[in-house]
Motif scaffolding. Structure first.
Motif, PDB file in Angstrom:
ATOM      1  N   ASN A 183       6.066  -8.473  37.382  1.00  0.00           N
ATOM      2  CA  ASN A 183       6.609  -8.252  38.792  1.00  0.00           C
ATOM      3  C   ASN A 183       7.168  -9.507  39.442  1.00  0.00           C
ATOM      4  O   ASN A 183       7.312 -10.324  39.027  1.00  0.00           O
ATOM      5  N   LEU A 184       7.515  -9.142  40.781  1.00  0.00           N
ATOM      6  CA  LEU A 184       8.488 -10.074  41.426  1.00  0.00           C
ATOM      7  C   LEU A 184       7.296 -11.450  41.845  1.00  0.00           C
ATOM      8  O   LEU A 184       7.716 -12.597  41.711  1.00  0.00           O
ATOM      9  N   PRO A 185       6.121 -11.241  42.300  1.00  0.00           N
ATOM     10  CA  PRO A 185       5.456 -12.420  42.672  1.00  0.00           C
ATOM     11  C   PRO A 185       5.112 -13.333  41.299  1.00  0.00           C
ATOM     12  O   PRO A 185       5.204 -14.399  41.538  1.00  0.00           O
ATOM     13  N   TRP A 186       4.900 -12.586  40.205  1.00  0.00           N
ATOM     14  CA  TRP A 186       4.858 -13.219  39.010  1.00  0.00           C
ATOM     15  C   TRP A 186       5.952 -14.381  38.589  1.00  0.00           C
ATOM     16  O   TRP A 186       5.441 -15.314  37.891  1.00  0.00           O
ATOM     17  N   THR A 187       7.068 -13.991  39.084  1.00  0.00           N
ATOM     18  CA  THR A 187       8.008 -14.904  38.676  1.00  0.00           C
ATOM     19  C   THR A 187       7.839 -16.400  39.288  1.00  0.00           C
ATOM     20  O   THR A 187       8.298 -17.411  38.540  1.00  0.00           O
ATOM     21  N   LEU A 253      19.375 -24.525  44.356  1.00  0.00           N
ATOM     22  CA  LEU A 253      18.774 -25.735  43.441  1.00  0.00           C
ATOM     23  C   LEU A 253      17.566 -25.019  42.733  1.00  0.00           C
ATOM     24  O   LEU A 253      17.388 -25.167  41.408  1.00  0.00           O
ATOM     25  N   VAL A 254      16.674 -24.125  43.359  1.00  0.00           N
ATOM     26  CA  VAL A 254      15.491 -23.431  42.788  1.00  0.00           C
ATOM     27  C   VAL A 254      16.162 -22.464  41.467  1.00  0.00           C
ATOM     28  O   VAL A 254      15.521 -22.556  40.331  1.00  0.00           O
ATOM     29  N   LEU A 335      11.301 -19.595  49.448  1.00  0.00           N
ATOM     30  CA  LEU A 335      10.010 -18.774  48.945  1.00  0.00           C
ATOM     31  C   LEU A 335      10.288 -17.201  49.197  1.00  0.00           C
ATOM     32  O   LEU A 335       9.374 -16.422  48.233  1.00  0.00           O
ATOM     33  N   ALA A 336      10.720 -16.624  49.950  1.00  0.00           N
ATOM     34  CA  ALA A 336      10.673 -15.160  50.105  1.00  0.00           C
ATOM     35  C   ALA A 336      11.678 -14.538  49.001  1.00  0.00           C
ATOM     36  O   ALA A 336      11.624 -13.229  48.892  1.00  0.00           O
ATOM     37  N   GLN A 337      12.417 -15.305  48.341  1.00  0.00           N
ATOM     38  CA  GLN A 337      13.264 -14.728  47.321  1.00  0.00           C
ATOM     39  C   GLN A 337      12.535 -14.770  45.863  1.00  0.00           C
ATOM     40  O   GLN A 337      12.481 -16.071  45.497  1.00  0.00           O
ATOM     41  N   ALA A 338      12.323 -13.753  45.071  1.00  0.00           N
ATOM     42  CA  ALA A 338      11.843 -14.013  43.537  1.00  0.00           C
ATOM     43  C   ALA A 338      12.854 -15.034  43.001  1.00  0.00           C
ATOM     44  O   ALA A 338      14.028 -14.510  43.109  1.00  0.00           O
ATOM     45  N   PRO A 339      12.363 -15.799  42.274  1.00  0.00           N
ATOM     46  CA  PRO A 339      13.140 -16.649  41.228  1.00  0.00           C
ATOM     47  C   PRO A 339      14.023 -15.591  40.353  1.00  0.00           C
ATOM     48  O   PRO A 339      13.410 -14.816  39.655  1.00  0.00           O
ATOM     49  N   GLN A 340      15.395 -15.730  40.101  1.00  0.00           N
ATOM     50  CA  GLN A 340      16.366 -15.182  39.515  1.00  0.00           C
ATOM     51  C   GLN A 340      16.474 -13.673  39.870  1.00  0.00           C
ATOM     52  O   GLN A 340      17.382 -12.899  39.427  1.00  0.00           O
ATOM     53  N   ASP A 378       9.162 -23.177  29.538  1.00  0.00           N
ATOM     54  CA  ASP A 378       9.677 -22.046  30.025  1.00  0.00           C
ATOM     55  C   ASP A 378       9.217 -21.559  31.421  1.00  0.00           C
ATOM     56  O   ASP A 378       8.186 -21.434  31.819  1.00  0.00           O
ATOM     57  N   SER A 379      10.476 -21.749  32.217  1.00  0.00           N
ATOM     58  CA  SER A 379      10.234 -21.548  33.745  1.00  0.00           C
ATOM     59  C   SER A 379      10.336 -19.989  33.986  1.00  0.00           C
ATOM     60  O   SER A 379      10.250 -19.427  35.151  1.00  0.00           O
ATOM     61  N   LYS A 380      10.833 -19.078  33.137  1.00  0.00           N
ATOM     62  CA  LYS A 380      11.030 -17.671  33.379  1.00  0.00           C
ATOM     63  C   LYS A 380       9.895 -16.929  32.881  1.00  0.00           C
ATOM     64  O   LYS A 380       9.407 -15.860  33.491  1.00  0.00           O
ATOM     65  N   THR A 381       9.359 -17.292  31.659  1.00  0.00           N
ATOM     66  CA  THR A 381       8.078 -16.277  31.182  1.00  0.00           C
ATOM     67  C   THR A 381       7.325 -17.490  30.848  1.00  0.00           C
ATOM     68  O   THR A 381       7.102 -17.998  29.709  1.00  0.00           O
TER      69      THR A 381
END
Length: 451
Positions: A183-187, A253-254, A335-340, A378-381
């Protein structure tokens, strides 16, 4: 294959391309390996060289299918409109509402074009995707095969194992995205875990620790500084071409950190250079986005899966709360936007596919032998999600490869060895090589004065 197996749309079909790569061995095993691409929306055929290079077809035939909606399948749900947006977005503020409006406009243009062509976007989901692979096994007359997937391909593989367990000899999942938790917060949780592992590895190497003593503080300082005072720079794309104008702010940058746009070995040095007034490494990494391959990535599949299976059930406030929990002190605009997945709620509003979470956010409970591979960087999963998925896989072997990021097997000789052993002996793979692994040494640069 049927586009929608529920029988809608008068039997409209899709055509999926399949490649079969012979085993390298002169005496191959009879059970092949079928590969499940990540993304969702990635070009599976484009990754065949990496699979061969990693020895996935060493002892077995390798079967690669272009998932529905992706390059080489018909229809191809590519979105050149979105590709062109991202090419121009390198010169825009990452989190600005005006940037989001341009993304939403490009997304709507793509959606309108695809639906005008007859595509039923709601049918491009993980359930139908899994059914395609079940039908493929039957079409090829294969009694048993082994499944290997990475990233979204692990989500698909676990769904496939849950719905169609017959004929599956073993399952290997690499860089795991478990269906119940994507889900989005999980990212934000995954990003925090991967970044912490990189910084801990630097701390464990005396030369890196002494030269870069406070990387967490440096990142926080630079995210805040750049979001408040963005840099507009001219940078040469790494792949060549004319220099382009890029905006480097906290959000971009993030995004670059999550995407591993700067190699891990160079990341401490790059952050230190940035803190001392030299943003060149990150500027060049940002410029790489200005030269995408138009039409290669299938945003049609990606948005249909994300909007139907990942986004519902959590609010924008939940994303922000997860960001604040993981990175206190960072700007809310970042922080309001989910990474990727920036502006994903706005994108999904115009993509407009049904909520599928009730049928997709389901754990896979199975005794089929499973190999669960994660990279600690791993910063995606994040690597911990491999262990999470393994809790309901009773005959699973969990392997964590230090110092490796997303999609482990092509990057690690040890992981390749473990996968080969697993395919030969699914309940007792040889994992001995893992014990001797450690992250590679980080690049150490001379100290510089602040600009």
């Amino acid at each position: 294959m049927p586009e929608n197996r529920a029988g809608h749309r008068h039997g409209r079909t899709v055509r999926l391309a399949v490649a079969i790569i012979p085993a390298a061995s002169a005496t191959p095993a009879g059970d092949p390996v079928v590969f499940m691409e990540g993304g969702p929306g990635g070009d599976a055929f484009g990754n065949i060289p990496f699979l061969i290079g990693a020895g996935v077809n060493r002892d077995r035939e390798l079967i690669v299918m272009a998932q529905r909606g992706t390059l080489h399948s018909e229809p191809n749900l590519a979105c050149p409109e979105i590709d062109r947006f991202y090419a121009g977005a390198v010169g825009l503020p990452f989190n600005a509402p005006s940037t989001g409006e341009l993304l939403v406009r490009a997304t709507k243009e793509c959606r309108d074009r695809l639906t005008a062509g007859g595509a039923e976007l709601a049918a491009y989901n993980t359930t139908e995707n899994a059914a395609d692979f079940a039908d493929l096994r039957a079409a090829l007359g294969i009694d048993r095969w082994n499944v290997y997937g990475y990233s979204y391909g692990t989500n698909l593989a676990l769904t496939y194992l849950r719905l169609y367990p017959e004929g599956i000899r073993s399952v290997a999942i690499d860089s795991v995205a478990p269906p119940p938790v994507v889900n989005l917060p999980w990212t934000w949780d995954s990003f925090r875990e991967g970044l912490d592992e990189v910084f801990a590895a630097c701390e464990a190497q005396p030369a890196c620790k002494n030269r870069y003593p406070d990387l967490p503080g440096t990142v926080t300082e630079q995210v805040r500084r750049l979001e408040e005072h963005p840099l507009t720079l001219t940078a040469q794309p790494p792949g060549g071409g004319n220099p382009v104008t890029v905006v480097l702010d906290g959000g971009s940058l993030v995004d670059l950190l999550v995407a591993k746009a700067v190699p891990f070995a160079d990341l401490p040095a790059a952050l230190d250079e940035l803190a001392h007034g030299n943003p060149e490494r990150f500027a060049r990494a940002r410029a790489a986005g200005a030269t995408p391959v138009i039409g290669e990535f299938a945003y049609g599949l990606k948005e249909s899966v994300a909007c139907g299976e990942w986004v519902p059930g959590y609010s924008r406030a939940d994303v922000l709360a997860a960001g604040r929990r993981n990175f206190p002190g960072w700007p809310d605009a970042v922080l309001a936007q989910a990474p990727q997945l920036p502006f994903q709620y706005d994108v999904c509003r115009v993509w407009n596919v049904p909520d599928r979470t009730a049928v997709q956010r389901v754990a896979t409970v199975s005794d089929v032998p499973a190999l669960v591979i994660s990279g600690t960087f791993d910063s995606k999963t994040g690597a911990s999600w491999g262990r999470y998925a393994a809790r309901t896989l009773s005959r699973s072997t969990v392997v964590r490869i230090p110092g490796i990021g997303h999609w482990v097997v092509p990057q690690s000789c040890c992981a390749q060895s473990v996968l080969t052993s697993f395919l030969a002996h699914p309940t007792a793979p040889d994992t001995a090589c893992v014990a001797d692994l450690a992250p590679a040494p980080f690049t150490i640069t001379p100290e510089t004065e602040a600009a």
